[in-house]
Design a protein around this motif. Structure first.
Motif, PDB file in Angstrom:
ATOM      1  N   ALA A 325       0.948  -1.389  -0.141  1.00  0.00           N
ATOM      2  CA  ALA A 325      -0.033  -0.046  -0.064  1.00  0.00           C
ATOM      3  C   ALA A 325       0.906   1.262  -0.308  1.00  0.00           C
ATOM      4  O   ALA A 325       0.515   2.261  -0.676  1.00  0.00           O
ATOM      5  N   TYR A 326       1.869   1.185   0.742  1.00  0.00           N
ATOM      6  CA  TYR A 326       3.013   2.401   0.755  1.00  0.00           C
ATOM      7  C   TYR A 326       3.580   2.503  -0.382  1.00  0.00           C
ATOM      8  O   TYR A 326       3.698   3.551  -1.030  1.00  0.00           O
ATOM      9  N   CYS A 327       3.992   1.255  -1.312  1.00  0.00           N
ATOM     10  CA  CYS A 327       4.627   1.520  -2.601  1.00  0.00           C
ATOM     11  C   CYS A 327       3.896   1.769  -3.644  1.00  0.00           C
ATOM     12  O   CYS A 327       4.205   2.888  -4.338  1.00  0.00           O
ATOM     13  N   GLU A 328       2.528   1.529  -3.476  1.00  0.00           N
ATOM     14  CA  GLU A 328       1.388   2.235  -4.496  1.00  0.00           C
ATOM     15  C   GLU A 328       1.139   3.677  -4.290  1.00  0.00           C
ATOM     16  O   GLU A 328       1.296   4.389  -5.260  1.00  0.00           O
ATOM     17  N   GLU A 329       1.224   4.022  -3.075  1.00  0.00           N
ATOM     18  CA  GLU A 329       1.015   5.477  -2.857  1.00  0.00           C
ATOM     19  C   GLU A 329       2.247   6.436  -3.083  1.00  0.00           C
ATOM     20  O   GLU A 329       2.004   7.538  -3.831  1.00  0.00           O
ATOM     21  N   MET A 331       4.256   5.355  -5.779  1.00  0.00           N
ATOM     22  CA  MET A 331       4.534   5.548  -7.130  1.00  0.00           C
ATOM     23  C   MET A 331       3.342   6.339  -7.669  1.00  0.00           C
ATOM     24  O   MET A 331       3.730   7.174  -8.619  1.00  0.00           O
ATOM     25  N   ALA A 332       2.267   6.651  -6.949  1.00  0.00           N
ATOM     26  CA  ALA A 332       1.134   7.460  -7.337  1.00  0.00           C
ATOM     27  C   ALA A 332       1.620   8.996  -7.160  1.00  0.00           C
ATOM     28  O   ALA A 332       1.057   9.767  -7.769  1.00  0.00           O
ATOM     29  N   SER A 333       2.624   9.168  -6.308  1.00  0.00           N
ATOM     30  CA  SER A 333       2.917  10.467  -6.003  1.00  0.00           C
ATOM     31  C   SER A 333       3.833  11.136  -7.027  1.00  0.00           C
ATOM     32  O   SER A 333       4.472  10.544  -7.984  1.00  0.00           O
ATOM     33  N   ASN A 334       4.299  12.370  -6.772  1.00  0.00           N
ATOM     34  CA  ASN A 334       5.189  13.101  -7.713  1.00  0.00           C
ATOM     35  C   ASN A 334       6.705  13.069  -7.299  1.00  0.00           C
ATOM     36  O   ASN A 334       7.351  13.883  -7.485  1.00  0.00           O
ATOM     37  N   GLY A 335       6.894  12.043  -6.418  1.00  0.00           N
ATOM     38  CA  GLY A 335       8.342  12.032  -5.675  1.00  0.00           C
ATOM     39  C   GLY A 335       9.308  11.155  -6.647  1.00  0.00           C
ATOM     40  O   GLY A 335       9.087  11.023  -7.926  1.00  0.00           O
ATOM     41  N   PRO A 336      10.516  11.214  -6.105  1.00  0.00           N
ATOM     42  CA  PRO A 336      11.447  11.043  -7.133  1.00  0.00           C
ATOM     43  C   PRO A 336      11.702   9.536  -7.495  1.00  0.00           C
ATOM     44  O   PRO A 336      12.132   9.067  -8.524  1.00  0.00           O
ATOM     45  N   ILE A 337      10.965   8.351  -6.964  1.00  0.00           N
ATOM     46  CA  ILE A 337      11.026   6.887  -6.921  1.00  0.00           C
ATOM     47  C   ILE A 337       9.509   6.875  -7.804  1.00  0.00           C
ATOM     48  O   ILE A 337       8.391   6.861  -7.167  1.00  0.00           O
ATOM     49  N   ARG A 338       9.622   6.396  -8.999  1.00  0.00           N
ATOM     50  CA  ARG A 338       8.414   6.370  -9.793  1.00  0.00           C
ATOM     51  C   ARG A 338       7.978   5.150 -10.053  1.00  0.00           C
ATOM     52  O   ARG A 338       6.720   4.634 -10.378  1.00  0.00           O
ATOM     53  N   LYS A 339       8.760   4.049  -9.892  1.00  0.00           N
ATOM     54  CA  LYS A 339       8.433   2.424 -10.086  1.00  0.00           C
ATOM     55  C   LYS A 339       9.084   1.506  -8.951  1.00  0.00           C
ATOM     56  O   LYS A 339      10.113   1.712  -8.667  1.00  0.00           O
ATOM     57  N   VAL A 340       8.251   0.858  -8.660  1.00  0.00           N
ATOM     58  CA  VAL A 340       8.573  -0.198  -7.490  1.00  0.00           C
ATOM     59  C   VAL A 340       8.531  -1.586  -8.478  1.00  0.00           C
ATOM     60  O   VAL A 340       7.488  -2.019  -8.773  1.00  0.00           O
TER      61      VAL A 340
END
Length: 426
Positions: A325-329, A331-340
């Motif tokens: 759930a944290y990873c999906e959140e 990825m949906a944000s505009n942060g530097p980590i775009r894909k898990v």
């Protein structure tokens, strides 16, 4: 800072992940005090062939994504010199009998600490093998590791390979080290994380070991940050800092409870690297226990050719409701980590090693590395063929110490060395 460097030198530099090939003696003897996964799987059967193939599959994905990938070889096992030193006669504890069989060198994040050429006074890439003195089964590694590093990075115009630091100070290598930079080929600020002594579990990284490595590598004091790991994290099972945080370029991806003084750690890094971007995972989203169980932070945080960042995590992260759930959140944000990106390294995970444990990051010009240690598709095929033919399918606890198994393990490794034309490391 580094002297006599030309523009062409720096533009050729790139980050190469060197993954450790899982050795044919891979087993679950539970030798690592403070490693929750290792302790919980003690005595289970292991599957060396599957473990090694999982590792090669991970390397293939990295090669496809980044265009370059390295590897390091299993060390000689069982270690006859250690067996002789322990005077094994069958009456010893199982842990002593198992130590010379350990395949833990597969976790190359513990192989060495690496300072790239842009950071060092002489403009060379420096590598210091970790002495790993806290654990008997790992303390045997460094001399064989150094011998291998001296072959892989034997170009003395570009690399210096040191001896391990004195055994008075425990050093666990890159698992407690990170590097902040604008680009991998540019000058960076190096992060050294150490533990306080005297806790429930051993603090494996000594502060003085970190400082000694930094001095030996010729790092300027204003380009180093020394930070204490949270003792509570160590007691919870974060035996290395890479269990609770990972660094890539500007980004520090970290758990809220990673450091003894969390805000002080951020301030200390920003004082020397103002561009720091912190991605902090709150305890309310992912508990320390769940972070350790899933190895969310024992991940590879990589920069793709298009400049975006991917986080390569164990499959266990996708199976955890809170972590995913944290990873999906994120990825949906505009942060530097775009894909898990989850990967299957379950055999390694069962002994306490996630994707980050399996790789050593070296910033260098690929043309300066011995090509026998660089992966391509044909070489990956060749390695897989040897693994399928020669690696044991299963090792049970009762097999450790068997002369028949020892013969098979030694022969399997030599077959790999022959396939890669590296018989000099036999």
């Amino acid at each position: 800072m580094a002297q006599n460097r030309t523009l062409s030198d720096t533009t050729a530099l790139t980050e190469i992940n060197f993954d450790g090939l899982v050795g044919p003696s891979h087993n679950y003897a539970g030798l690592s005090l403070g490693n929750i996964a290792s302790a919980s799987h003690k005595g289970d059967p292991s599957y060396p062939r599957a473990a090694a193939l999982q590792g090669v599959a991970k390397m293939r994905r990295s090669f496809t994504a980044l265009g370059v990938q390295g590897f390091l070889l299993p060390l000689p096992r069982p270690n006859g010199a250690l067996q002789d030193a322990l005077h094994l006669d069958g009456s010893e504890a199982a842990a002593l009998r198992a130590a010379p069989w350990s395949a833990s060198s597969m976790w190359t994040a513990n192989a060495a600490t690496v300072s790239p050429a842009p950071d060092t006074a002489d403009g060379k890439c420096h590598l210091t093998p970790a002495n790993l003195i806290t654990m008997l089964h790992r303390a045997q590694e460094w001399e064989d590791t150094k011998a291998q590093l001296e072959v892989a990075f034997g170009d003395k115009h570009h690399f210096t390979v040191h001896d391990a630091v004195p055994s008075t100070f425990g050093d666990e290598g890159a698992a407690n080290h990170g590097r902040f930079c604008e680009s991998h080929g540019g000058e960076g600020v190096e992060l050294f994380v150490y533990g306080s002594l005297g806790g429930k579990f051993p603090a494996r990284q000594h502060e003085q070991a970190s400082r000694l490595v930094a001095r030996g590598h010729g790092l300027a004091p204003d380009k180093c940050v020394f930070i204490e790991q949270n003792p509570a994290a160590i007691e919870a099972g974060a035996f290395h800092n890479d269990v609770v945080s990972v660094v890539n370029q500007r980004v520090l991806f970290t758990h809220q409870e990673a450091f003894a003084d969390q805000q002080g750690a951020y301030d200390a890094i920003r004082a020397k690297f103002p561009a720091l971007q912190v991605v902090e995972v709150p305890s309310s989203a992912v508990t320390m226990a769940e972070a350790i169980r899933t190895y969310l932070f024992n991940a590879q945080l990589i920069t793709l050719p298009d400049g975006t960042m991917n986080l390569i995590v164990p499959e266990e992260c996708r199976e955890s409701p809170s972590v995913w759930a944290y990873c999906e959140e994120m990825m949906a944000s505009n942060g530097p980590i775009r894909k898990v990106v989850p990967v299957d390294v379950r055999q390694s995970m069962a002994n306490g090693g996630g994707p980050a444990c399996l790789r050593l990051r070296v910033v260098c010009d690929p043309a300066t590395v011995d090509p026998r240690f660089l992966l391509d598709e044909a070489k990956a095929d060749r390695i897989e063929k040897v693994i399928v033919a020669a690696w044991p399918e299963q090792i049970d606890p009762s097999d450790i110490g068997s002369k028949v198994l020892a013969k098979d393990v030694i022969a399997a490794r030599f077959t790999l060395l022959e396939a890669l034309e590296l018989q000099s490391l036999a």
